[in-house]
Structures are given as structure tokens and as C-alpha cells.
Scaffold this motif. Sequence first.
Motif, mmCIF file in Angstrom:
data_model
loop_
_atom_site.group_PDB
_atom_site.id
_atom_site.type_symbol
_atom_site.label_atom_id
_atom_site.label_comp_id
_atom_site.label_asym_id
_atom_site.label_seq_id
_atom_site.Cartn_x
_atom_site.Cartn_y
_atom_site.Cartn_z
ATOM 1 N N GLY A 27 0.783 -1.224 0.000
ATOM 2 C CA GLY A 27 0.000 0.000 0.000
ATOM 3 C C GLY A 27 0.819 1.279 0.000
ATOM 4 N N GLN A 28 2.127 1.180 -0.022
ATOM 5 C CA GLN A 28 2.981 2.375 0.040
ATOM 6 C C GLN A 28 3.383 2.835 -1.355
ATOM 7 O OE1 GLN A 28 7.086 1.939 1.465
ATOM 8 N NE2 GLN A 28 6.755 3.746 2.765
ATOM 9 N N TRP A 29 3.364 4.149 -1.538
ATOM 10 C CA TRP A 29 3.849 4.745 -2.775
ATOM 11 C C TRP A 29 5.303 5.192 -2.604
ATOM 12 C CZ3 TRP A 29 1.520 4.870 -7.442
ATOM 13 C CH2 TRP A 29 0.152 4.600 -7.489
ATOM 14 N N THR A 30 6.122 4.941 -3.609
ATOM 15 C CA THR A 30 7.471 5.481 -3.651
ATOM 16 C C THR A 30 7.678 6.130 -5.020
ATOM 17 O OG1 THR A 30 8.448 3.425 -4.488
ATOM 18 C CG2 THR A 30 8.359 3.709 -2.092
ATOM 19 N N PHE A 31 8.612 7.040 -5.067
ATOM 20 C CA PHE A 31 8.896 7.765 -6.301
ATOM 21 C C PHE A 31 10.400 7.727 -6.550
ATOM 22 C CE2 PHE A 31 5.051 9.421 -4.426
ATOM 23 C CZ PHE A 31 4.162 9.386 -5.509
ATOM 24 N N GLY A 32 10.780 7.461 -7.796
ATOM 25 C CA GLY A 32 12.191 7.278 -8.095
ATOM 26 C C GLY A 32 12.648 8.071 -9.300
ATOM 27 N N PHE A 33 13.938 8.352 -9.312
ATOM 28 C CA PHE A 33 14.588 9.010 -10.437
ATOM 29 C C PHE A 33 15.712 8.106 -10.924
ATOM 30 C CE2 PHE A 33 12.752 12.221 -7.719
ATOM 31 C CZ PHE A 33 12.040 13.009 -8.620
ATOM 32 N N GLU A 34 15.847 7.988 -12.243
ATOM 33 C CA GLU A 34 16.823 7.043 -12.792
ATOM 34 C C GLU A 34 17.604 7.673 -13.937
ATOM 35 O OE1 GLU A 34 14.497 4.354 -16.035
ATOM 36 O OE2 GLU A 34 13.831 4.072 -13.954
ATOM 37 N N PHE A 89 11.684 8.890 -14.676
ATOM 38 C CA PHE A 89 10.952 9.014 -13.416
ATOM 39 C C PHE A 89 10.068 7.786 -13.264
ATOM 40 C CE2 PHE A 89 6.919 10.118 -11.358
ATOM 41 C CZ PHE A 89 7.365 10.543 -10.123
ATOM 42 N N GLU A 90 9.960 7.288 -12.034
ATOM 43 C CA GLU A 90 9.149 6.097 -11.775
ATOM 44 C C GLU A 90 8.297 6.290 -10.525
ATOM 45 O OE1 GLU A 90 10.727 1.849 -12.050
ATOM 46 O OE2 GLU A 90 10.488 2.077 -9.880
ATOM 47 N N ALA A 91 7.044 5.864 -10.595
ATOM 48 C CA ALA A 91 6.152 5.811 -9.436
ATOM 49 C C ALA A 91 5.838 4.353 -9.145
ATOM 50 C CB ALA A 91 4.867 6.589 -9.708
ATOM 51 N N THR A 92 5.931 3.957 -7.876
ATOM 52 C CA THR A 92 5.804 2.551 -7.489
ATOM 53 C C THR A 92 4.751 2.394 -6.405
ATOM 54 O OG1 THR A 92 8.152 2.206 -7.954
ATOM 55 C CG2 THR A 92 7.062 0.551 -6.622
ATOM 56 N N ALA A 99 6.731 -7.501 -3.590
ATOM 57 C CA ALA A 99 6.357 -7.184 -4.968
ATOM 58 C C ALA A 99 5.785 -5.777 -5.055
ATOM 59 C CB ALA A 99 5.342 -8.194 -5.484
ATOM 60 N N GLU A 100 5.951 -5.174 -6.242
ATOM 61 C CA GLU A 100 5.409 -3.845 -6.463
ATOM 62 C C GLU A 100 5.066 -3.665 -7.938
ATOM 63 O OE1 GLU A 100 8.656 -1.599 -4.903
ATOM 64 O OE2 GLU A 100 9.849 -1.698 -6.761
ATOM 65 N N ALA A 101 4.078 -2.816 -8.179
ATOM 66 C CA ALA A 101 3.727 -2.402 -9.533
ATOM 67 C C ALA A 101 4.312 -1.017 -9.761
ATOM 68 C CB ALA A 101 2.217 -2.384 -9.709
ATOM 69 N N PHE A 102 4.691 -0.727 -11.000
ATOM 70 C CA PHE A 102 5.298 0.571 -11.260
ATOM 71 C C PHE A 102 4.870 1.124 -12.612
ATOM 72 C CE2 PHE A 102 8.329 -2.553 -12.944
ATOM 73 C CZ PHE A 102 8.625 -2.041 -14.196
ATOM 74 N N GLY A 103 4.952 2.425 -12.717
ATOM 75 C CA GLY A 103 4.782 3.121 -13.981
ATOM 76 C C GLY A 103 5.947 4.069 -14.149
ATOM 77 N N SER A 104 6.429 4.222 -15.371
ATOM 78 C CA SER A 104 7.618 5.044 -15.581
ATOM 79 C C SER A 104 7.512 5.861 -16.863
ATOM 80 C CB SER A 104 8.884 4.180 -15.628
ATOM 81 O OG SER A 104 8.883 3.348 -16.784
ATOM 82 N N VAL A 105 8.229 6.983 -16.865
ATOM 83 C CA VAL A 105 8.393 7.823 -18.045
ATOM 84 C C VAL A 105 9.892 8.037 -18.220
ATOM 85 C CG1 VAL A 105 7.927 10.048 -19.130
ATOM 86 C CG2 VAL A 105 6.190 8.986 -17.672
ATOM 87 N N ARG A 106 10.385 7.848 -19.448
ATOM 88 C CA ARG A 106 11.829 7.908 -19.673
ATOM 89 C C ARG A 106 12.120 8.645 -20.990
ATOM 90 N NH1 ARG A 106 12.260 3.036 -19.483
ATOM 91 N NH2 ARG A 106 12.739 2.356 -21.599
ATOM 92 N N TYR A 107 13.104 9.525 -20.956
ATOM 93 C CA TYR A 107 13.575 10.211 -22.154
ATOM 94 C C TYR A 107 14.887 9.574 -22.597
ATOM 95 C CZ TYR A 107 15.798 13.808 -25.047
ATOM 96 O OH TYR A 107 16.449 14.471 -26.055
ATOM 97 N N PHE A 259 12.372 7.046 -3.298
ATOM 98 C CA PHE A 259 12.071 7.753 -2.063
ATOM 99 C C PHE A 259 10.645 7.460 -1.634
ATOM 100 C CE2 PHE A 259 15.170 10.067 -4.570
ATOM 101 C CZ PHE A 259 16.196 10.273 -3.659
ATOM 102 N N ALA A 260 10.481 7.066 -0.377
ATOM 103 C CA ALA A 260 9.163 6.803 0.197
ATOM 104 C C ALA A 260 8.744 8.004 1.041
ATOM 105 C CB ALA A 260 9.197 5.542 1.058
ATOM 106 N N PHE A 261 7.449 8.355 0.946
ATOM 107 C CA PHE A 261 6.936 9.511 1.700
ATOM 108 C C PHE A 261 5.773 9.075 2.577
ATOM 109 C CE2 PHE A 261 8.811 11.131 -2.204
ATOM 110 C CZ PHE A 261 9.636 12.137 -1.720
#
Length: 261
Positions: A27-34, A89-92, A99-107, A259-261
Motif C-alpha cells: 500500500g505504500q507509494w514510492t517515487f524514483g529518479f533514474e 521518473f518512476e512511481a511505485t 512485490a510492487e507495480a510501477f509506472g515510468s516515463v523515460r527520455y 524515495f518513500a513519503f
Amino acid sequence: MSKCLAAAAALAVVSLAGAAQAQSAPGQWTFGFEAGAEFPADGDVHTGAVSPIPDLGPLNPALTGVSAELRIEPRSYDDIYGEAFNLGFEATYGVSADAEAFGSVRYVKQDEGTVQVGGAFVPALTTTLPVFGTFGDVETWVVEAGYRQYFGSGNVRPYVAGRLGAAFTDDVNATFEIPDADILIADVPFYSGTTSLTAGLDLGVSWRLSDAVTLQAETGYRYVGELDGDDSAIGGLGLASINDIGDRSYVPLTVRAKFAF
């Protein structure tokens, strides 16, 4: 009393260790930069073709009446571009502790490259003149969704992931030159802007630094579907078929901070 304190301390250590084992809380959201690099594994920028040119005059008036045969050879993404570089950028969302599901946007960007693409055989000279191609930057936005499964326990855990999505690639232009014949076909359309299917399998290691910060290092295998060829300039040279391709696969090397908030 000392035994009780020791037991309490031991219980606290075990509890902290157990908390640290989970890379993703349910149930936790995390946000990542890659950021990373992508190394071509397969795929051609263009295929080969042989095309007779009855008269080179339209390309160079000084060669009016001189015929030639264009002999274009296949060239891969590795031949022309080499590695690409990306930022994303990724949201998880945590599905479970493992296990986790994620969505990402990449240039993704591949800088322009120049290579000899073949030759022009000139019967009047009984020689073949080199033909060079310069292919413009390939700039792509990739939007994907996927699922990541962790293994083991502790702060450092391996994982696998699968992903599907779409890649939005901008127009790609090309310049062709035969220096020895003073022929230049400059900045002509080669690929139109295209939306392509993407798919990938990732292998990585995740290192939990704290409850709020996780680092990941990742590789795998990715695929991007075909591009739409633009024959408006090269079709008249009998080369309309060489850009009926453009799909590619690559091996990524990625580092990610979550990063988890």
C-alpha cells in the motif's frame, strides 16, 4: 532485570531487522529518479539495396549522362549510433512486502552518427565511390508499466521485473554524400514520428539504505518496435525499401534512487 532489558533489546533488534527486510511496504507509494545507458543488442537503422541510377546529372550537373549503381549495405544501430543515454521518473505502489507495480516515463537520446553506408559503382570510371550517411539524433519518450518481484530478505535483495509500454520517437532526418562525385543530399526525411510497442525484462539488485531511501542497479533486455519510414526523398533513388524497419533491442544499465513519503 538485566535479563528483561537484554530480551527487550534483542526483540527491538529483531523488529528493526524485520522492518528493514521489506523493499516495498504493501500500500505504500514510492517515487524514483533514474539515469543510465542503453547498449544496442540487435536492430538495423536501414537494410541494403542495389539501385541503378541512369543519370547522375540531377544530383550533380557536371555528371550529366554518367550512370551509376548505388550499392547500399545494411547498417545497425550499433554501427551508426552506439549507446544511448536516458533519464527517467518512476512511481511505485507496493503490492506486498516482496512485490510492487510501477509506472515510468523515460527520455532516451541517441546522438547523430556518420558511417559509410555503401558505394556507388560508376561504369565509366570502373570504380566504386564511397557513399556516406549521417543520421540525425533519435529522441524518444517511453511510457511503461510493469511488475517487480523481489527475492530473499535483508537490506540487499535481487529482483526481476517485466514491463510493457509505448515509445514515441521524433522524426529522424539523414544526409547522404558521395564526396568524390561532389554529390550531397542534405537533411532529408528518413523516419517519421512514430509510436511503437515496447517490452522488457529487468534483472536488478535493490539496496535499502533507510525506511525512506532505496538504491537500485539494473540491467536486462528491452525491445522497441518498428519506425515509420519516410520515402519522400529517397524513393526516387530506388531506395524506398531500406527504411521499412527501425525496430531495435538493447541492454540497459540503469541506476535508480527511490524515495518513500
